[in-house]
Motif scaffolding. Sequence first.
Motif, PDB file in Angstrom:
ATOM      1  N   UNK A  23       0.812  -1.292   0.051  1.00 31.79           N
ATOM      2  CA  UNK A  23       0.092   0.018  -0.041  1.00 31.79           C
ATOM      3  C   UNK A  23       0.775   1.403   0.165  1.00 31.79           C
ATOM      4  N   UNK A  24       2.104   1.071   0.523  1.00 30.66           N
ATOM      5  CA  UNK A  24       3.013   2.564   0.859  1.00 30.66           C
ATOM      6  C   UNK A  24       3.373   2.688  -0.574  1.00 30.66           C
ATOM      7  N   UNK A  59      -3.866   2.974  -4.479  1.00 27.13           N
ATOM      8  CA  UNK A  59      -3.316   2.014  -3.504  1.00 27.13           C
ATOM      9  C   UNK A  59      -4.226   0.838  -2.878  1.00 27.13           C
ATOM     10  N   UNK A  60      -5.296   1.040  -3.105  1.00 26.61           N
ATOM     11  CA  UNK A  60      -6.519   0.173  -2.583  1.00 26.61           C
ATOM     12  C   UNK A  60      -6.496  -1.227  -3.256  1.00 26.61           C
ATOM     13  N   UNK A  61      -6.556  -2.394  -2.562  1.00 26.66           N
ATOM     14  CA  UNK A  61      -6.899  -3.532  -3.318  1.00 26.66           C
ATOM     15  C   UNK A  61      -8.434  -3.679  -2.918  1.00 26.66           C
ATOM     16  N   UNK A  62      -9.109  -4.243  -3.845  1.00 30.05           N
ATOM     17  CA  UNK A  62     -10.496  -4.473  -3.837  1.00 30.05           C
ATOM     18  C   UNK A  62     -10.697  -5.933  -3.048  1.00 30.05           C
ATOM     19  N   UNK A  63     -10.975  -5.703  -1.850  1.00 30.25           N
ATOM     20  CA  UNK A  63     -11.087  -7.073  -0.922  1.00 30.25           C
ATOM     21  C   UNK A  63     -12.077  -7.961  -1.388  1.00 30.25           C
ATOM     22  N   UNK A  86      -5.200 -12.084   3.393  1.00 29.27           N
ATOM     23  CA  UNK A  86      -4.802 -11.590   4.662  1.00 29.27           C
ATOM     24  C   UNK A  86      -4.092 -10.272   4.371  1.00 29.27           C
ATOM     25  N   UNK A  87      -3.345  -9.993   3.231  1.00 29.46           N
ATOM     26  CA  UNK A  87      -2.766  -8.736   2.982  1.00 29.46           C
ATOM     27  C   UNK A  87      -3.752  -8.003   2.528  1.00 29.46           C
ATOM     28  N   UNK A  88      -4.910  -8.366   1.785  1.00 29.84           N
ATOM     29  CA  UNK A  88      -5.786  -7.556   0.969  1.00 29.84           C
ATOM     30  C   UNK A  88      -6.677  -7.062   2.336  1.00 29.84           C
ATOM     31  N   UNK A  89      -7.030  -7.758   3.388  1.00 29.73           N
ATOM     32  CA  UNK A  89      -7.731  -7.163   4.474  1.00 29.73           C
ATOM     33  C   UNK A  89      -7.158  -6.002   5.095  1.00 29.73           C
ATOM     34  N   UNK A  90      -5.763  -6.387   5.538  1.00 30.69           N
ATOM     35  CA  UNK A  90      -5.185  -5.093   6.057  1.00 30.69           C
ATOM     36  C   UNK A  90      -4.994  -3.850   5.092  1.00 30.69           C
ATOM     37  N   UNK A  95      -6.826   1.433   4.052  1.00 35.71           N
ATOM     38  CA  UNK A  95      -7.303   2.447   2.812  1.00 35.71           C
ATOM     39  C   UNK A  95      -8.839   3.165   3.335  1.00 35.71           C
ATOM     40  N   UNK A  96      -9.558   2.462   4.138  1.00 36.56           N
ATOM     41  CA  UNK A  96     -10.650   3.107   4.539  1.00 36.56           C
ATOM     42  C   UNK A  96     -10.268   4.202   5.562  1.00 36.56           C
TER      43      UNK A  96
END
Length: 289
Positions: A23-24, A59-63, A86-90, A95-96
């Motif tokens: 995300x960074x 930078x968001x991943x659509x969980x 797990x990575x997408x959840x974090x 992101x929110x």
Amino acid sequence: IELDPKSLRKTGGRVLAIAMVGISLPFALGIGSSFVLKKTIAKDANTSAFLVYMGVALSITAFPVLARILAELKLLTTSVGQMAMSAAAVNDVAAWILLALAVALSGNTQSPLVSLWVFLSGFVFVVCSIVIVLPIFKWMAQQCHEGEPVDELYICSTLAAVLAAGFVTDAIGIHAMFGAFVFGILIPKDGPFSGALVEKIEDLVSGLLLPLYFVSSGLKTDVATIQGLQSWGLLVFVTFTACFGKIVGTIVVSLLCKVSFNESVVLGFLMNSKGLVELIVLNIGKDRK
């Protein structure tokens, strides 16, 4: 509701590193690209809000999308699938929070104190939700036993609480979506309660509300405004930046965390999933000008 906070606690340091760098880097690239856009097509935008907003948007991943992809490819139980989820959840939670910050910064007033007040109010809302609402949800979940139908009263009161949460966060100045998202996370995932809730609302949401949301997003989008070399250049630039940051950032940090090259590449492309969450971000950004 599908995002389980317990799975976040189980994530090891390796997954956390992949998520944070995943995300960074795109966030930093998003901020970099915002300077280019600011000089060309977004001259009137609020600078601080625009920087954070572009970072979040890229930078968001659509969980939810990633979960469906992994389920369809039967990868959910594999190590890559579990790491990606797990990575997408974090990623999603971060992101929110960042989106709440971007929306707080984009208020009509220029005073930073107002933005700080909005963000702190949002933080207080989350704390109060955990302290007051979480025990109520837990009590409701305990009243629902396997094999027995879930009481309609619990379903109705939960949905009413979600609407109230949306109203409160909207009144604070964040966004109605944020309040609903927080309550969705707080609903206990053990037992039949969350399953019954999903069952009740999924058909309406997936069958009616979601397509309408996509249609309204499409109607707001005027592709005809992309004219000339500059516009097309910026479109390619933003697309490339979003994908490059996500894919390369994830691959590099995965390799550093001793993940095999093949799995690192797969993880990179999975983490680049885009979908509904991005549309929500873009719509909020458009509403906030």
